[in-house]
Design an enzyme around this catalytic site. Structure first.
Site, PDB file in Angstrom:
ATOM      1  N   CYS A  17      -7.516  -0.365  -1.461  1.00 57.09           N
ATOM      2  CA  CYS A  17      -8.862  -0.091  -1.986  1.00 57.09           C
ATOM      3  C   CYS A  17      -8.939   0.069  -3.504  1.00 57.09           C
ATOM      4  O   CYS A  17      -9.828  -0.509  -4.133  1.00 57.09           O
ATOM      5  CB  CYS A  17      -9.541   1.070  -1.264  1.00 57.09           C
ATOM      6  SG  CYS A  17      -8.516   2.203  -0.384  1.00 57.09           S
ATOM      7  N   ARG A  41       3.894   2.649   3.697  1.00 58.06           N
ATOM      8  CA  ARG A  41       3.603   4.042   4.053  1.00 58.06           C
ATOM      9  C   ARG A  41       4.879   4.701   4.562  1.00 58.06           C
ATOM     10  O   ARG A  41       5.615   4.116   5.355  1.00 58.06           O
ATOM     11  CB  ARG A  41       2.503   4.099   5.120  1.00 58.06           C
ATOM     12  CG  ARG A  41       1.205   3.487   4.614  1.00 58.06           C
ATOM     13  CD  ARG A  41       0.096   3.506   5.635  1.00 58.06           C
ATOM     14  NE  ARG A  41      -1.073   2.793   5.123  1.00 58.06           N
ATOM     15  CZ  ARG A  41      -2.177   2.561   5.813  1.00 58.06           C
ATOM     16  NH1 ARG A  41      -2.269   3.004   7.064  1.00 58.06           N
ATOM     17  NH2 ARG A  41      -3.189   1.903   5.279  1.00 58.06           N
ATOM     18  N   GLN A  55      -1.831  -5.765   5.874  1.00 56.56           N
ATOM     19  CA  GLN A  55      -3.129  -5.289   6.345  1.00 56.56           C
ATOM     20  C   GLN A  55      -4.184  -6.347   6.037  1.00 56.56           C
ATOM     21  O   GLN A  55      -4.259  -6.835   4.904  1.00 56.56           O
ATOM     22  CB  GLN A  55      -3.480  -3.975   5.637  1.00 56.56           C
ATOM     23  CG  GLN A  55      -4.556  -3.171   6.324  1.00 56.56           C
ATOM     24  CD  GLN A  55      -4.712  -1.797   5.686  1.00 56.56           C
ATOM     25  OE1 GLN A  55      -4.596  -1.653   4.472  1.00 56.56           O
ATOM     26  NE2 GLN A  55      -4.977  -0.795   6.485  1.00 56.56           N
ATOM     27  N   ASP A 115      -7.157  -6.413   5.061  1.00 57.95           N
ATOM     28  CA  ASP A 115      -8.021  -5.385   4.497  1.00 57.95           C
ATOM     29  C   ASP A 115      -9.219  -6.021   3.804  1.00 57.95           C
ATOM     30  O   ASP A 115      -9.096  -7.086   3.204  1.00 57.95           O
ATOM     31  CB  ASP A 115      -7.200  -4.589   3.474  1.00 57.95           C
ATOM     32  CG  ASP A 115      -7.668  -3.159   3.331  1.00 57.95           C
ATOM     33  OD1 ASP A 115      -8.573  -2.761   4.088  1.00 57.95           O
ATOM     34  OD2 ASP A 115      -7.136  -2.447   2.474  1.00 57.95           O
ATOM     35  N   HIS A 153     -13.016  -4.844   1.543  1.00 54.73           N
ATOM     36  CA  HIS A 153     -13.923  -3.822   1.012  1.00 54.73           C
ATOM     37  C   HIS A 153     -15.222  -4.495   0.609  1.00 54.73           C
ATOM     38  O   HIS A 153     -15.215  -5.528  -0.065  1.00 54.73           O
ATOM     39  CB  HIS A 153     -13.272  -3.098  -0.166  1.00 54.73           C
ATOM     40  CG  HIS A 153     -12.060  -2.324   0.255  1.00 54.73           C
ATOM     41  ND1 HIS A 153     -10.792  -2.870   0.209  1.00 54.73           N
ATOM     42  CD2 HIS A 153     -11.918  -1.088   0.782  1.00 54.73           C
ATOM     43  CE1 HIS A 153      -9.925  -1.988   0.681  1.00 54.73           C
ATOM     44  NE2 HIS A 153     -10.583  -0.901   1.034  1.00 54.73           N
ATOM     45  N   LYS A 194     -15.525   6.968  10.234  1.00 58.45           N
ATOM     46  CA  LYS A 194     -15.094   5.613  10.583  1.00 58.45           C
ATOM     47  C   LYS A 194     -15.350   5.328  12.057  1.00 58.45           C
ATOM     48  O   LYS A 194     -15.431   6.236  12.883  1.00 58.45           O
ATOM     49  CB  LYS A 194     -13.609   5.434  10.257  1.00 58.45           C
ATOM     50  CG  LYS A 194     -12.699   6.435  10.949  1.00 58.45           C
ATOM     51  CD  LYS A 194     -11.234   6.235  10.559  1.00 58.45           C
ATOM     52  CE  LYS A 194     -10.338   7.259  11.245  1.00 58.45           C
ATOM     53  NZ  LYS A 194      -8.923   6.944  11.137  1.00 58.45           N
ATOM     54  N   HIS A 199     -14.977   0.061   4.058  1.00 58.87           N
ATOM     55  CA  HIS A 199     -13.587  -0.373   4.225  1.00 58.87           C
ATOM     56  C   HIS A 199     -13.490  -0.939   5.640  1.00 58.87           C
ATOM     57  O   HIS A 199     -13.973  -0.314   6.582  1.00 58.87           O
ATOM     58  CB  HIS A 199     -12.596   0.803   4.166  1.00 58.87           C
ATOM     59  CG  HIS A 199     -12.713   1.678   2.963  1.00 58.87           C
ATOM     60  ND1 HIS A 199     -11.685   1.836   2.061  1.00 58.87           N
ATOM     61  CD2 HIS A 199     -13.721   2.465   2.508  1.00 58.87           C
ATOM     62  CE1 HIS A 199     -12.048   2.687   1.112  1.00 58.87           C
ATOM     63  NE2 HIS A 199     -13.283   3.078   1.367  1.00 58.87           N
TER      64      HIS A 199
END
Length: 276
Positions: free
Chosen positions: A61, A90, A108, A110, A112, A196, A242
């Site tokens: 992000c 992570r 990921q 991902d 945004h 979420k 997200h």
């Protein structure tokens, strides 16, 4: 590769711009985002390079936020949708690791979305439609949905005002009800920056897997001082969604192996036809 190619093509078809962000970022960036304070136990230790401290990214992000900030935005530009098949790292404890299903470094899918407050409901709806398309395309007919909210009595683990949290939770609630999707509320399971929607798919053996997530965020746009010029010529703050639909590409692939017991649909199978 087949999964990733499918995802890239779908993202582009649905109006996303594909981007790339660095694997390490300045520690200062994670302090601004709040990850340094709320998520550091899941991050690798800082490293010193040249003039500053850096950390491996657990999320994409902040990188997408900096791309948004790189040029002025007007209400005509919004929504802006950035997507990335980004590698994140992570620090999972050694006892929790489990094959492809729980790893320390993963890819990921991902994205945004930066939009005006009045666009948020339609963008969340589009994310849920996309999530449903992913699950159906890869052969999952059954899934369960959870709305993860904050615990107002536990303020130290969340950022933002009561008003923003209530609006954010209300928006997700409204979309799920409007689409007629059954869900259950899970208090205290929200991300530190916002509520979420978690989509848990059910495999052929009836096991549930947490993969897709759609998250609402007022806080990072405020922390990074994001803005766009409105129709009135004034500066306004966007809101942010997200979303990750495979979640982890590696984990989704692991679940596919379990679900099909290795006998993939023809379009996914590495060997489609055998002649004896």
């Amino acid at each position: 590769k087949t999964m990733e190619d499918w995802m890239r093509e779908e993202c582009i078809r649905r109006g996303y711009q594909m981007v790339f962000t660095p694997h390490i970022m300045r520690r200062e960036l994670w302090k601004i985002s709040g990850h340094e304070g709320y998520y550091s136990q899941n991050m690798y230790p800082p490293m010193e390079l040249d003039d500053a401290e850096y950390r491996l990214k657990p999320m994409n992000c902040p990188g997408h936020i900096l791309i948004y900030k790189n040029s002025p935005k007007s209400y005509r530009d919004l929504p802006v949708r950035y997507a990335e098949l980004g590698n994140v790292y992570r620090y999972e404890r050694s006892g929790t690791m489990h094959g492809l299903l729980r790893v320390r470094g993963f890819t990921q899918d991902d994205a945004h979305i930066f939009c005006m407050p009045e666009q948020i409901v339609s963008e969340i709806e589009a994310c849920l439609d996309f999530a449903e398309a992913v699950l159906k395309t890869f052969g999952f007919a059954e899934f369960k949905v959870e709305l993860s909210t904050w615990d107002p009595k536990d303020r130290k683990n969340y950022v933002g005002t009561d008003e923003h949290w209530n609006i954010a939770i209300g928006s997700l609630y409204e979309v799920l009800n409007a689409k007629g999707i059954p869900f259950r509320m899970i208090p205290g399971e929200a991300a530190f920056y916002g509520p979420k929607i978690d989509i848990k798919l059910v495999d052929v053996l009836g096991r549930m897997w947490q993969l897709s997530t759609v998250q609402f965020d007022w806080n990072l746009p405020a922390r990074f001082d994001l803005s766009y010029t409105g129709e009135d010529g004034e500066k306004h703050q966007p809101v942010m969604v997200h979303r990750a639909l495979f979640g982890s590409v590696e984990r989704f692939f692991g679940v596919l192996i379990e679900h099909y017991a290795g006998a993939f649909p023809m379009w996914l199978a590495p060997v489609q036809v055998g002649l004896v």
